[in-house]
Design a protein around this motif. Sequence first.
Motif, short mmCIF file in Angstrom:
data_model
loop_
_atom_site.label_atom_id
_atom_site.label_comp_id
_atom_site.label_asym_id
_atom_site.label_seq_id
_atom_site.Cartn_x
_atom_site.Cartn_y
_atom_site.Cartn_z
N GLY B 9 -11.42 -10.59 -3.59
CA GLY B 9 -12.18 -10.87 -2.38
C GLY B 9 -11.51 -10.34 -1.14
O GLY B 9 -10.49 -9.66 -1.20
N GLU B 10 -12.12 -10.66 0.00
CA GLU B 10 -11.61 -10.18 1.28
C GLU B 10 -10.67 -11.21 1.89
O GLU B 10 -10.71 -12.39 1.55
N LEU B 11 -9.89 -10.73 2.82
CA LEU B 11 -8.95 -11.60 3.51
C LEU B 11 -9.64 -12.23 4.73
O LEU B 11 -10.31 -11.54 5.51
N TYR B 12 -9.52 -13.54 4.85
CA TYR B 12 -10.02 -14.27 6.02
C TYR B 12 -8.85 -14.97 6.70
O TYR B 12 -7.96 -15.48 6.02
N GLU B 13 -8.88 -15.03 8.02
CA GLU B 13 -7.88 -15.81 8.75
C GLU B 13 -8.46 -17.21 9.00
O GLU B 13 -9.65 -17.35 9.29
N VAL B 14 -7.61 -18.22 8.89
CA VAL B 14 -8.05 -19.60 9.00
C VAL B 14 -7.50 -20.23 10.28
O VAL B 14 -6.31 -20.12 10.56
N PHE B 15 -8.39 -20.88 11.03
CA PHE B 15 -7.99 -21.60 12.24
C PHE B 15 -8.39 -23.06 12.09
O PHE B 15 -9.51 -23.36 11.71
N ILE B 16 -7.45 -23.94 12.40
CA ILE B 16 -7.68 -25.37 12.20
C ILE B 16 -7.60 -26.10 13.54
O ILE B 16 -6.70 -25.85 14.34
N GLN B 17 -8.55 -27.01 13.75
CA GLN B 17 -8.50 -27.90 14.91
C GLN B 17 -8.00 -29.25 14.43
O GLN B 17 -8.65 -29.89 13.59
N GLN B 40 -14.48 -23.18 2.07
CA GLN B 40 -14.03 -24.10 1.01
C GLN B 40 -12.55 -23.85 0.65
O GLN B 40 -11.77 -24.79 0.51
N ASN B 41 -12.21 -22.57 0.52
CA ASN B 41 -10.81 -22.25 0.19
C ASN B 41 -9.87 -22.68 1.31
O ASN B 41 -8.76 -23.14 1.05
N ALA B 42 -10.34 -22.54 2.55
CA ALA B 42 -9.51 -22.94 3.69
C ALA B 42 -9.28 -24.45 3.66
O ALA B 42 -8.18 -24.94 3.88
N ILE B 55 -12.64 -26.41 11.16
CA ILE B 55 -12.11 -25.19 10.52
C ILE B 55 -12.94 -23.97 10.95
O ILE B 55 -14.17 -24.03 10.93
N TRP B 56 -12.27 -22.90 11.36
CA TRP B 56 -12.92 -21.60 11.57
C TRP B 56 -12.36 -20.64 10.54
O TRP B 56 -11.15 -20.64 10.29
N VAL B 57 -13.20 -19.79 9.98
CA VAL B 57 -12.69 -18.68 9.18
C VAL B 57 -13.26 -17.37 9.75
O VAL B 57 -14.42 -17.32 10.14
N VAL B 58 -12.42 -16.38 9.83
CA VAL B 58 -12.80 -15.10 10.43
C VAL B 58 -12.32 -13.98 9.50
O VAL B 58 -11.15 -13.99 9.11
#
Lengths: 316, 98
Positions: B9-17, B40-42, B55-58
């Motif tokens: 799969g592709e790489l996503y960056e995860v941001f957490i509040q 879900q993975n984040a 959670i944000w995923v980009v």
Amino acid sequence: MTVQAVIEQEKLAQFEAKIENEIKIEPNDWMPEDYRKHLIRQISQHAHSEVIGMQPEGNWITRAPSLRSKKILLAKIQDEGGHGLYLYAAAETLGVSREQFISWLHEGKAKYASVFNYPTLNWADIGAIGWLVDGAAITNQVSLQRTSYGPYSRAMVRICKEESFHQRQGYEIMWRMMEGTKDQQRMAQDALNRWWWPSLMMFGPHDTDSPRSEKAIQWKIKRESNDRLREKFINKTIPQAELIGLKVPDPELRLNEDGTYQHGDINWDEFYAVINGNGPCNKQRLQHHIKAHQDGAWVRETAAIHQQKMNNHGKH
Amino acid sequence: MESTNDQQGELYEVFIQSKPGQSFKHAGSVHAFDKNMALQNARDTYTRRNEGTGIWVVPSKEITALSLEEQAYFVEPSTDKIYRHPTFYNLPEGVKNM
């Protein structure tokens, strides 16, 4: 000197100044090729260890003696998988793909901690692993929080926050067995006897026999030497053993005047035999990983096709 | 270097509040085949202990970052305008609530 060589030298000087001033190196920063190579090897080996380490414990999920211990063990093993992911992500920032790391592992080109090639024969082994193997890992990882490579350091900080539960759950198992019947006490002592030396080996060869260490310490990839970390682990673990009535299986163990311990000789022949594939479970561990990876291939293939369809759909 | 046809799969960056009202902070990255799987993975990877609710995923490839060569001069203008900082100003003795 060519212009190129002057530029390279300047970059090296900037890199060394950052290391000197405790400024973390980040993925896009220039770094010497040997620094990158050392990190790729060390971080991926660390990641593989987390993931392979799920196997000896996974052996006891269905046989855990209570619902409480089963839930705890599941949570711990899930953490280990998560730790593997943090570390793979850190290693990927060095320009090698996740797929490549996994295939190096399967081809036998990448190593993992030799301790996970020993079997878990009974429930006391789960206690010994949490207490000793995680305890040794924590000692190493606390030190690595200060490693000079930013992504590795951040992964270590996250991992250390989660590890102390692991060690406590293991020690609690050992303690409860030592409070139990004679047979349970014997089981706990037997587990300590079998896991003590492999745990000490986790820190790697003596400093005098560790050729790569010097450069790694100079670049602050490693912050403390193998022997120093091993000594720290021994010093905190022996009183924990004594407190619950366990005896460390080292007849040559001596208490020094300064309160530290002097340990007997480590069997390095065994260490190298296990590292080189001849431990009790090497084949089983690797085969299991390959099988799980292959069994999951159809999921990844299906997901990739789905992704492609969605992308094409989006273009219309 | 690549010697494998496997894909993860592709790489996503995860941001957490961490709490409502706080800013989102970079936590790490995950692999996923779509946005929902990334979320879900984040969650499974970065929020096992109440680390956050938001959670944000980009997708990593969508992030534009300052290049290394630009770094020095790109941020340089902020260093020569010290009058942007409150400590730059002289004030009469005894002034309050300022």
